[in-house]
Design an enzyme around this catalytic site. Structure first.
Site, PDB file in Angstrom:
ATOM      1  N   CYS A   1      44.678  45.000  43.045  1.00 27.12           N
ATOM      2  CA  CYS A   1      43.967  45.903  42.143  1.00 27.12           C
ATOM      3  C   CYS A   1      42.462  45.665  42.197  1.00 27.12           C
ATOM      4  CB  CYS A   1      44.488  45.733  40.717  1.00 27.12           C
ATOM      5  SG  CYS A   1      43.649  46.786  39.524  1.00 27.12           S
TER       6      CYS A   1
ATOM      7  N   CYS B   1      40.653  45.923  38.877  1.00 28.01           N
ATOM      8  CA  CYS B   1      40.829  44.758  37.992  1.00 28.01           C
ATOM      9  C   CYS B   1      39.989  43.583  38.465  1.00 28.01           C
ATOM     10  CB  CYS B   1      42.285  44.271  37.981  1.00 28.01           C
ATOM     11  SG  CYS B   1      43.511  45.558  37.919  1.00 28.01           S
ATOM     12  N   ASP B   2      40.002  43.320  39.753  1.00 29.34           N
ATOM     13  CA  ASP B   2      39.498  42.038  40.245  1.00 29.34           C
ATOM     14  C   ASP B   2      38.246  42.116  41.117  1.00 29.34           C
ATOM     15  OD1 ASP B   2      41.619  40.772  38.963  1.00 29.34           O
ATOM     16  OD2 ASP B   2      42.958  41.094  40.656  1.00 29.34           O
TER      17      ASP B   2
END
Ligand code: NDP
Length: 314
Positions: free
Chosen positions: A139, A142-143
């Site tokens: 992701c 997300c990261d």
């Protein structure tokens, strides 16, 4: 087998399932949540969640899910560890949907909210699996932030990979995009965006043989599947964007799905093709896939369930 009769069953315990539980329990539907085999869902595999509104300093993924669970329990949600293994939905408004849990317990529910999510696909390499959380992520949204001004790579040639490569190119100093064929599957518009970024290097006919690094990602070993040439590149983050698989196997043959197995819902609602059966979160959304959007549809599913129960006089 013992049979338990309830008003609302929620299958799955990610942001969609728990948000549905918060709303359903506050509406006095006395919901039962079965967590599935990954209690808390995909967010429990993430470290820091920085994009969920209301957490100005970010929050640890597992902690956030635990807090959502506690919030649902505060209003009386019964959260149980267990997995739905079989379903038999009914079209009769007088009838009950029958759900088997762990092949041994039967629940009869007037309404069912399906929030079983989706799972990111991985390449399946031992080195990749070992380094999940140590620089391997599925992701970018997300990261990606953790790799600010660093060099990263992404594998995949679809719209997700193209979109995530573009996203990463805004944050990282360089993005190497690895596509296994000699062309991308992504739409022309997405490809155009990728091609317009100077810091994205596209490598076609390229497959990952190994993710390098002991405890954290240090590089990739790549093979060109046309020339068999092997190359190593240095990176600190490796993103896998080769698609997701919705967790819908047990609903096949009953619920209407698209060709990739995502549950189809009616218009802007969470209604499926069975009255009283609703779907929320990633199991019905292949496009946005965010915790906050999943939570939003979880809320919708609980409201849809409440209205349905009112129309059938429960
Ligand atoms: P897709 O299934 O469309 O694409 C997966 C990509 O990963 C393909 O390029 C595929 O290669 C590649 N791949 C699969 N397995 C491997 C492997 N083992 N090794 C290397 N590469 C592999 O998935 P997406 O997640 O990209 O998209 C899913 C759906 O969501 C699509 O319908 C897409 O259009 C949609 N979407 C739309 C967006 C938007 O409109 N903004 C954004 C994101 C997704 P190959 O081509 O060789 O099979």
């Amino acid at each position: 087998m013992s049979i338990e009769k309830i008003k609302t069953l929620i299958i799955g315990s990610g942001p969609a399932g728990y948000t549905a539980a918060i709303y359903a329990s506050r509406a006095d539907l006395r919901p039962v949540v079965y967590t599935g085999m990954e209690p808390g869902g995909q967010l429990t595999t993430t470290t820091e969640v920085d994009n969920f509104p209301g957490y100005p300093n970010g929050i640890d993924g597992p902690q956030m899910m635990n807090e959502l669970k506690q919030q649902a329990e505060r209003f009386g949600t019964d959260v149980r560890i267990g997995e739905a293994t079989k379903v038999n939905f009914t079209k009769e408004s007088e009838g009950y949907h029958e759900i088997t849990i762990n092949n041994e317990k039967i629940i009869h529910a007037k309404t069912v909210i399906i929030s079983t999510g989706a799972s990111a696909k991985y390449l399946g390499l031992e080195s990749e699996q070992r380094l999940i959380g140590g620089g391997v992520s599925a992701c970018a949204v997300c990261d990606g932030f953790f790799y600010k001004n660093q060099e990263v790579a992404i594998v995949g040639g679809g719209d997700t990979a193209a979109e995530e490569a573009t996203y990463l190119s805004n944050i990282c100093s360089k993005v190497t995009m690895l596509v296994r064929k000699d062309h991308m599957r992504a739409s022309k518009a997405m490809q155009h965006r990728v091609n317009s970024r100077e810091n994205i290097e596209l490598k076609y006919n390229s497959e990952v043989k190994e993710v390098l690094g002991e405890n954290v990602v240090e590089g990739l070993k790549i093979i060109n599947n046309k020339t068999n040439e092997i190359e190593e590149i240095s990176i600190t983050g490796f993103f896998v964007a080769i698609g997701h698989k919705p967790n819908t196997d047990i609903f096949k043959g009953q619920l209407e799905m698209d060709e990739t197995g995502y549950i189809l819902t009616e218009g802007k609602s969470t209604k499926t093709n069975y009255p009283g059966v609703f779907a929320s979160g990633d199991v019905q959304d292949k496009e946005y896939r965010q915790a906050v959007t999943a939570a939003g549809t979880g809320c919708m599913a609980a409201l849809d369930a409440e209205r349905y129960l009112a129309t059938i006089g429960h």
